[in-house]
Design a protein around this motif. Structure first.
Motif, mmCIF file in Angstrom:
data_model
loop_
_atom_site.group_PDB
_atom_site.id
_atom_site.type_symbol
_atom_site.label_atom_id
_atom_site.label_comp_id
_atom_site.label_asym_id
_atom_site.label_seq_id
_atom_site.Cartn_x
_atom_site.Cartn_y
_atom_site.Cartn_z
ATOM 1 N N ASN A 1 0.845 -1.218 0.152
ATOM 2 C CA ASN A 1 0.026 -0.108 0.059
ATOM 3 C C ASN A 1 0.724 1.204 -0.101
ATOM 4 O O ASN A 1 0.543 2.321 -0.634
ATOM 5 C CB ASN A 1 -0.821 -0.017 1.340
ATOM 6 N N CYS A 2 2.132 1.237 0.651
ATOM 7 C CA CYS A 2 2.990 2.409 0.885
ATOM 8 C C CYS A 2 3.474 2.701 -0.618
ATOM 9 O O CYS A 2 3.632 3.854 -0.905
ATOM 10 C CB CYS A 2 3.660 2.368 1.822
ATOM 11 N N ILE A 3 3.887 1.714 -1.372
ATOM 12 C CA ILE A 3 4.361 1.872 -2.509
ATOM 13 C C ILE A 3 3.571 2.240 -3.411
ATOM 14 O O ILE A 3 3.745 3.152 -4.103
ATOM 15 C CB ILE A 3 4.961 0.446 -3.076
ATOM 16 N N MET A 4 2.183 1.856 -3.648
ATOM 17 C CA MET A 4 1.290 2.128 -4.342
ATOM 18 C C MET A 4 0.785 3.873 -4.141
ATOM 19 O O MET A 4 0.610 4.406 -5.017
ATOM 20 C CB MET A 4 -0.011 1.263 -4.236
ATOM 21 N N PHE A 5 0.858 4.045 -2.857
ATOM 22 C CA PHE A 5 0.699 5.439 -2.539
ATOM 23 C C PHE A 5 1.586 6.287 -3.041
ATOM 24 O O PHE A 5 1.414 7.363 -3.505
ATOM 25 C CB PHE A 5 0.320 5.669 -1.136
ATOM 26 N N SER A 6 2.639 6.013 -2.926
ATOM 27 C CA SER A 6 3.835 6.741 -3.324
ATOM 28 C C SER A 6 3.737 6.909 -4.974
ATOM 29 O O SER A 6 4.131 8.119 -5.373
ATOM 30 C CB SER A 6 5.182 6.091 -3.000
ATOM 31 N N ILE A 7 3.701 5.744 -5.719
ATOM 32 C CA ILE A 7 3.425 6.026 -7.180
ATOM 33 C C ILE A 7 2.211 6.977 -7.381
ATOM 34 O O ILE A 7 2.564 7.767 -8.413
ATOM 35 C CB ILE A 7 3.301 4.661 -7.742
ATOM 36 N N ALA A 8 1.225 6.540 -6.821
ATOM 37 C CA ALA A 8 -0.053 7.479 -7.173
ATOM 38 C C ALA A 8 0.245 9.061 -6.687
ATOM 39 O O ALA A 8 0.134 9.794 -7.672
ATOM 40 C CB ALA A 8 -1.134 6.892 -6.399
ATOM 41 N N SER A 9 0.886 9.193 -5.774
ATOM 42 C CA SER A 9 1.281 10.600 -5.408
ATOM 43 C C SER A 9 2.242 11.420 -6.304
ATOM 44 O O SER A 9 2.069 12.367 -6.819
ATOM 45 C CB SER A 9 2.055 10.522 -3.982
ATOM 46 N N LYS A 10 3.262 10.372 -6.865
ATOM 47 C CA LYS A 10 4.085 10.863 -7.826
ATOM 48 C C LYS A 10 3.371 11.167 -9.229
ATOM 49 O O LYS A 10 3.717 12.446 -9.894
ATOM 50 C CB LYS A 10 5.098 9.876 -8.151
ATOM 51 N N ILE A 11 2.428 10.429 -9.665
ATOM 52 C CA ILE A 11 1.682 10.658 -10.900
ATOM 53 C C ILE A 11 0.985 11.882 -10.627
ATOM 54 O O ILE A 11 0.837 12.797 -11.443
ATOM 55 C CB ILE A 11 0.855 9.399 -11.149
ATOM 56 N N ILE A 12 0.126 12.103 -9.407
ATOM 57 C CA ILE A 12 -0.428 13.428 -9.183
ATOM 58 C C ILE A 12 0.401 14.644 -9.188
ATOM 59 O O ILE A 12 -0.082 15.685 -9.725
ATOM 60 C CB ILE A 12 -1.346 13.278 -7.854
ATOM 61 N N SER A 13 1.449 14.421 -8.598
ATOM 62 C CA SER A 13 2.388 15.608 -8.455
ATOM 63 C C SER A 13 3.053 16.210 -9.861
ATOM 64 O O SER A 13 2.992 17.267 -9.962
ATOM 65 C CB SER A 13 3.520 15.487 -7.499
ATOM 66 N N LEU A 14 3.299 15.067 -10.688
ATOM 67 C CA LEU A 14 4.073 15.380 -11.795
ATOM 68 C C LEU A 14 3.049 15.776 -12.977
ATOM 69 O O LEU A 14 3.352 16.674 -13.790
ATOM 70 C CB LEU A 14 4.805 14.239 -12.460
ATOM 71 N N ARG A 15 2.028 14.985 -13.288
ATOM 72 C CA ARG A 15 1.175 15.122 -14.152
ATOM 73 C C ARG A 15 -0.236 16.091 -14.010
ATOM 74 O O ARG A 15 -0.676 16.636 -14.945
ATOM 75 C CB ARG A 15 0.655 13.913 -14.695
ATOM 76 N N ILE A 16 -0.700 16.343 -12.651
ATOM 77 C CA ILE A 16 -1.722 16.918 -12.358
ATOM 78 C C ILE A 16 -1.504 18.208 -11.604
ATOM 79 O O ILE A 16 -2.126 19.328 -12.156
ATOM 80 C CB ILE A 16 -2.768 15.982 -11.829
ATOM 81 N N SER A 17 -1.004 17.988 -10.529
ATOM 82 C CA SER A 17 -0.771 19.354 -9.581
ATOM 83 C C SER A 17 -0.071 20.344 -10.339
ATOM 84 O O SER A 17 -0.538 21.795 -10.161
ATOM 85 C CB SER A 17 -0.381 18.821 -8.298
ATOM 86 N N ASN A 18 1.049 20.106 -10.894
ATOM 87 C CA ASN A 18 1.768 21.188 -11.785
ATOM 88 C C ASN A 18 1.086 21.609 -12.903
ATOM 89 O O ASN A 18 1.579 22.708 -13.408
ATOM 90 C CB ASN A 18 3.059 20.608 -11.837
#
Length: 400
Positions: A383-400
Motif C-alpha cells: 500500500n505504501c509503494i502504491m501510494f507513493s507511485i500514485a502521489s508521484k503521478i498526481i504531483s508530476l502530471r496533475i498538480s503542476n
C-alpha cells in the motif's frame, strides 16, 4: 492502526512493535519509490508481470504453509507474500496492455487477452488458497477497462457467463442445502430474463457487423456454463469455502464453530454503542473472544472501543479520500498513468468496501484486510509503494 494494535490486547502487543517496524520500512519505500521514473515502470511492466507469475508458481511449489494456506515465501531474513506485492505489478501490466491501443481497437480478442492475463494470476492465487486476494485481481480489471475506453456493454457481455453461473449456482445451492430457500419458478424466471437481456444486448451490439457467430457464442457460453454448476457445487461442499458460505447464511446456527468469528464481530460492534467503551477497554479483544482481530476484523476492534462515532469517522475519511482521488484521475492526461491510478484506487476501494461488509455480516468471510489499518507487513508495504507511485503521478502530471 498502531493505537489499536497497542491497546486492544495486552497479550498481542508484540504486533504493535512488528507493525511499527513495517511502518518505518513503508515510509522509507515511500521516499525511495518517489525517485523511480514512471517511464521505467512503463518499459518494464510486462517483465514485472512475468516475475509475478514466477513468484506465484514458486510459492505453489516451495512456499511456507501457515494455517493450511501456502501464501508466503521466505528469503531467510524476511518472509513476504508475493500475491500482495503482485497486485501492484499486475496493475502495471494491465495498464500498459490497455494504453498501447486506441479505443477503436478494443475488440473481443483484446478483451480475451486481458482475461487471459488475469486468469493466469487468478488461478495461481486461488489455489494457495486465497479467495479474497484472487477476487481483488479479478475485480480491478473492470474499472481499468472502463476508464480506458472499453464500452460498458462489452464488459457486461464478457462477464455474462459468470453472472449466469451465479444464478444457476444459487438455485443448485438451494436444492442441495437447507441454508438457502429459493423458489424454482423465481429462479427459472430470473435466468430466462437474464438470457433474453444478454441476447438483446448482443444483437444490438453486433447487428451492424457480420458477427452472428459472436452472438451465438455469447448466448451459448451463458447456457453451457450452467451445466457445470452441479460439478462445482460438489467440489465446493468438500472445501472450507462451503463452511464459510453456510456460516454466512445462518451465522447464529453455527456461532460456536464456522461462524464464531463473525458473531464475535457482531458482539464487538454492537457493544461499542455510539461512543465506544474507550481505548483499551474492548472486552472482546482483550479476553481473546475475537481471535485474529488484528487483520481482517480490526474494524470490529475499532467499533468496540470508539463506537459508531469511530466507524462514521472512518467512512467519512474514505469518502474524502476517494472523492479527491477520482477528481485527480479525471484530470490525468497520460493514459498509462491514468489507468494505474484507476487500478490502485480499485484495489483500495475493493479492500475497504468488502472488509466493511465482512465485519458487518453483509458478505461471507473472505480474508481481506483493511487498507493501512489491518496488521500485515507485505500488505502495508504494498500500500505504501502504491501510494507513493500514485502521489508521484498526481504531483508530476496533475498538480503542476
Amino acid at each position: 492502526s498502531l493505537v489499536l494494535l497497542k491497546y486492544s490486547n495486552v497479550d498481542k502487543q508484540d504486533l504493535f512493535y512488528k507493525q511499527l517496524s513495517w511502518v518505518g520500512v513503508g515510509v522509507f519505500f515511500i521516499l525511495l519509490v518517489s525517485f523511480i521514473k514512471l517511464e521505467f515502470i512503463y518499459r518494464h511492466s510486462y517483465k514485472m508481470y512475468v516475475s509475478l507469475v514466477l513468484l506465484l508458481f514458486l510459492t505453489m511449489v516451495s512456499g511456507l504453509e501457515i494455517n493450511y494456506s501456502k501464501r508466503w515465501l521466505s528469503l531467510g531474513f524476511i518472509t513476504f507474500q508475493p500475491s500482495e506485492l503482485g497486485k501492484m505489478l499486475f496493475v502495471f501490466a494491465i495498464a500498459k496492455f490497455l494504453s498501447q491501443r486506441s479505443e477503436k481497437q478494443y475488440d473481443y480478442k483484446f478483451i480475451f487477452g486481458i482475461f487471459l492475463l488475469t486468469g493466469i494470476v487468478f488461478l495461481l492465487v486461488l489455489q494457495q488458497p486465497d479467495l479474497g486476494t484472487s477476487l481483488v485481481y479479478f475485480f480491478c480489471i473492470f474499472p481499468m477497462m472502463y476508464w480506458a475506453g472499453v464500452k460498458a456493454v462489452d464488459i457486461l457481455l464478457s462477464i455474462s457467463p459468470i453472472i449466469s453461473f451465479l444464478i444457476s449456482f444459487l438455485y443448485e445451492f438451494g436444492l442441495k442445502t437447507d441454508a438457502l430457500e429459493l423458489n424454482e419458478i423465481y429462479s427459472v424466471t430470473l435466468f430466462s430474463i437474464w438470457i433474453i437481456l444478454v441476447g438483446y444486448l448482443s444483437f444490438n451490439r453486433f447487428r451492424d457487423k457480420f458477427s452472428n457467430y459472436i452472438i451465438v457464442f455469447i448466448i451459448g457460453a451463458n447456457l453451457l456454463i450452467t451445466t457445470f454448476t452441479s460439478i462445482f457445487l460438489e467440489k465446493l461442499m468438500l472445501s472450507y469455502w462451503f463452511n464459510r458460505i453456510v456460516a454466512f447464511l445462518d451465522p447464529f446456527e453455527y456461532r460456536n464453530d464456522f461462524a464464531y468469528q463473525i458473531n464475535s464481530s457482531y458482539d464487538a460492534i454492537g457493544s461499542g454503542g455510539f461512543l465506544g467503551k474507550g481505548l483499551g477497554n474492548g472486552m472482546l479483544t482483550e479476553f481473546k473472544m475475537m481471535p485474529i482481530y488484528e487483520s481482517d476484523f480490526i474494524v470490529s476492534a475499532l467499533a468496540e472501543q470508539f463506537g459508531f462515532f469511530g466507524i462514521l469517522s472512518l467512512i467519512f475519511a474514505l469518502i474524502y479520500f476517494f472523492y479527491w482521488y477520482v477528481t485527480y484521475i479525471e484530470k490525468c492526461s497520460n493514459k498509462f498513468e491514468k489507468i494505474i491510478l484507476v487500478g490502485f484506487g480499485s484495489i483500495w476501494f475493493f479492500h475497504s468496501f468488502v472488509n466493511l461488509c465482512i465485519v458487518s455480516g453483509i458478505f461471507p468471510v473472505t480474508g481481506l484486510p483493511f487498507p493501512f489499518l489491518s496488521y500485515g507487513g507485505t500488505y502495508f508495504l504494498t500500500n505504501c509503494i502504491m501510494f507513493s507511485i500514485a502521489s508521484k503521478i498526481i504531483s508530476l502530471r496533475i498538480s503542476n
